[in-house]
Design an enzyme around this catalytic site. Structure first.
Site, PDB file in Angstrom:
ATOM      1  N   SER A 260     -76.005  43.598 -72.526  1.00 23.55           N
ATOM      2  CA  SER A 260     -75.974  43.349 -70.900  1.00 23.55           C
ATOM      3  C   SER A 260     -75.727  41.874 -71.162  1.00 23.55           C
ATOM      4  O   SER A 260     -75.489  41.263 -72.215  1.00 23.55           O
ATOM      5  CB  SER A 260     -77.346  43.409 -69.776  1.00 23.55           C
ATOM      6  OG  SER A 260     -78.064  42.716 -70.443  1.00 23.55           O
ATOM      7  N   LYS A 261     -75.164  41.593 -70.189  1.00 24.54           N
ATOM      8  CA  LYS A 261     -74.664  39.909 -69.494  1.00 24.54           C
ATOM      9  C   LYS A 261     -75.341  38.767 -70.418  1.00 24.54           C
ATOM     10  O   LYS A 261     -75.914  37.841 -70.864  1.00 24.54           O
ATOM     11  CB  LYS A 261     -74.588  39.544 -68.009  1.00 24.54           C
ATOM     12  CG  LYS A 261     -74.115  37.947 -68.034  1.00 24.54           C
ATOM     13  CD  LYS A 261     -73.198  37.770 -66.697  1.00 24.54           C
ATOM     14  CE  LYS A 261     -73.570  36.370 -66.340  1.00 24.54           C
ATOM     15  NZ  LYS A 261     -73.831  35.138 -66.519  1.00 24.54           N
ATOM     16  N   ARG A 262     -77.050  39.319 -69.608  1.00 23.21           N
ATOM     17  CA  ARG A 262     -77.909  38.710 -70.343  1.00 23.21           C
ATOM     18  C   ARG A 262     -78.217  38.832 -71.939  1.00 23.21           C
ATOM     19  O   ARG A 262     -78.701  36.965 -72.699  1.00 23.21           O
ATOM     20  CB  ARG A 262     -79.574  39.381 -69.887  1.00 23.21           C
ATOM     21  CG  ARG A 262     -80.571  38.394 -68.791  1.00 23.21           C
ATOM     22  CD  ARG A 262     -81.622  39.441 -68.498  1.00 23.21           C
ATOM     23  NE  ARG A 262     -81.058  40.508 -67.695  1.00 23.21           N
ATOM     24  CZ  ARG A 262     -81.439  41.438 -67.613  1.00 23.21           C
ATOM     25  NH1 ARG A 262     -82.457  42.126 -68.630  1.00 23.21           N
ATOM     26  NH2 ARG A 262     -81.163  42.725 -67.099  1.00 23.21           N
TER      27      ARG A 262
END
Ligand code: GLU
Length: 507
Positions: A260-262
């Site tokens: 994910s972007k996280r």
């Protein structure tokens, strides 16, 4: 044999995730291997999720990566238009066809009614077991349906899934996947409110009309495949149905769960090809391009996330990858997004660049740091000396700045360790030696300085360490005499004089 035609079909809902880039790349590799066509189709039927700028972003990203489309909204093609919002008129007849054949039906249930149903029935699903209790053309009279439509009531068209059928999806990567139709719901295919089909119908109609032969997409679409197979059947297109291949997920670097972007924010790597500024919030997400990646390195890195050529070869040109690529060698299990490996690829590709090219890329960075003054130093020679120490082109500055900017401060720890009581005196003597050298080439200077050290029986390490400290300001840098050759005699002597003046009294 039919010509291979594949499509990359993103929805323009934001910046393209790196997983989407990998999907597109595999489509490209597969198409080019078969001398087929690689098509871009913009699936923008969901106006709620449309994000301005997303389509341009996608096109720019692939231009940067060097993966060109044979057809698409930006290049045209004989199956145009390639933006689904411009194909509105095309879909309507297939909706009619399904309705007429009893393969779909009209439903008037409002969002509020559906919500109420969900609250009332646990795990409510609109399907064969529930549709009889809902407000649709199967439960209302024909006249009632007509009257509701005539009076402007909004409706949707749902697919009519027959229960208890076995649906078979043949997947080129996963093999045969079978599903009982009872698990499927009567998905909405069309909405009267915007006169647009939903993703499922538009996707199938376009794949059919555009003569797509293979649908290669992310694993997250596998659950939709049984519905798609059913739609092909209902529309009478089973014979020309494309072959499916669902690619494995990209996993977090640690391997547990979806990337994910996280993860990128947490570990400091981009998950988008290009930098993206959210038009609504202004939030900026970093991109591979802006971070300093070479597009070839990104492509090589991504090509091996879910596929391998069957040997240990890692550095592969795009052409090599096309030649070696096959869906059979794609893995079923998720691929860990080893971003460190991405950095390694970038380092490798920087080493492979001709120095001329690398110097060209480094020039604006030098100009930026030196205030744009034209510089007489041999850039190509400089990058050749320091490139093995960098991951990104912009790191070259950190490694090479001392060529351009003479040290005025000297790293304290290095001074303590390397500047000896006799250094000032010895370097003063060295200045005399250097001054007498006419041919200041690395080799000649080295030979003469070495002779002097040997004759005087000085400690080689001590002299060289102090010499480097004077030239660089710390103990790093390439071979010392390569530095002296590049900065030249006058500058070398000036730096020695400055260090002596400044450090004389230090130790
Ligand atoms: N529009 C879908 C997406 O956003 C396409 C999925 C497919 O390739 O069928 O990924």
């Amino acid at each position: 044999m039919k010509k291979t035609r594949v499509r990359f079909a993103p929805s323009p809902t934001g910046p393209l995730h790196i997983g989407g880039v990998r999907t597109a790349l595999y489509n490209y590799l597969f198409a080019k291997k078969q001398q087929g066509d690689f098509i871009l189709r913009i699936e923008d039927t969901d106006s709620q999720r449309f994000v301005p700028g997303a389509e341009d972003y996608i096109i720019e990203a692939f231009a940067w990566l060097g993966l060109s489309f044979d057809e698409g909204p930006h290049v045209g093609g004989k199956y145009a238009p390639y933006r689904q919002s411009e194909r509105k008129a095309i879909y309507r007849q297939y909706v009619e066809q399904l309705l007429k054949a009893g393969k779909a039906y009209i439903a008037f249930d409002t969002p509020a009614q559906l919500e109420a149903k969900r609250a009332e029935v646990a795990n409510f699903q609109y399907d064969a077991s529930t549709r009889d209790a809902m407000t649709n053309s199967l439960t209302l009279s024909e006249a009632d349906v007509k009257q509701r439509i005539a009076s402007g009531e909004q409706y949707v068209v749902r697919i009519k899934i027959e229960p208890d059928h076995t649906i078979v999806v043949n997947d080129l990567i996963r093999g045969q996947v079978t599903v009982n139709s009872s698990v499927l719901d009567d998905k909405v295919l069309y909405k009267s409110a915007d006169e647009l089909p939903t993703y499922h119908l538009a996707n199938i109609v376009d794949d059919h009309l555009m003569e797509i032969t293979h649908v290669i997409r992310g694993e997250e679409w596998l659950p939709s495949a049984p519905l798609h197979v059913t739609l092909y059947d209902y529309l009478g297109w089973t014979d020309t149905m494309p072959q499916f291949a669902h690619l494995p997920l990209l996993l977090k670097p640690e391997g547990n769960g979806k990337l994910s972007k996280r993860d990128g924010d947490r570990l400091g790597f981009p998950v988008f090809p290009l930098q993206w500024t959210d038009p609504a919030t202004g939030e900026i997400s970093s991109g591979y391009r802006e971070k300093g990646y070479l597009p070839e390195a990104v492509v090589n890195f991504l090509s091996l996330l879910g596929w391998n050529p069957g040997n240990d070869q890692e550095i592969l040109s795009l052409q090599d990858t096309i030649t070696l690529f096959s869906l059979e060698k794609c893995s079923k299990s998720g691929a860990k997004f080893d971003y460190k490996k991405g950095e390694w690829f970038n380092h490798q590709y920087i080493q492979q660049l001709p120095n001329e090219k690398l110097a060209e890329m480094f020039l604006p960075i030098v100009a930026q740091h030196t205030g744009g003054a034209p510089c007489a130093l041999p850039l190509q020679q400089i990058v050749a000396l320091v490139k093995d120490r960098v991951t990104y082109v912009k790191d070259l500055w950190e490694q090479a700045s001392f060529f351009y900017i003479a040290p005025t401060e000297y790293d304290e720890k290095t001074v303590q360790k390397r500047w000896k009581p006799e250094s000032a005196e010895q370097l003063t003597e060295l200045i005399g030696v250097l001054d007498g050298i006419d041919d200041f080439s690395a080799q000649n200077t080295e030979t003469l300085v070495m002779q002097w050290i040997t004759n005087k029986e000085y400690h080689l390490g001590n002299i060289m360490n102090a010499f480097r400290l004077a030239l660089v300001g710390e103990s790093k840098g390439p071979h010392l005499f390569d530095i002296t050759e590049i900065i030249g005699k006058t500058e070398t002597i000036a730096r020695l004089e400055r260090a002596i003046a400044k450090l004389k009294i230090t130790n």
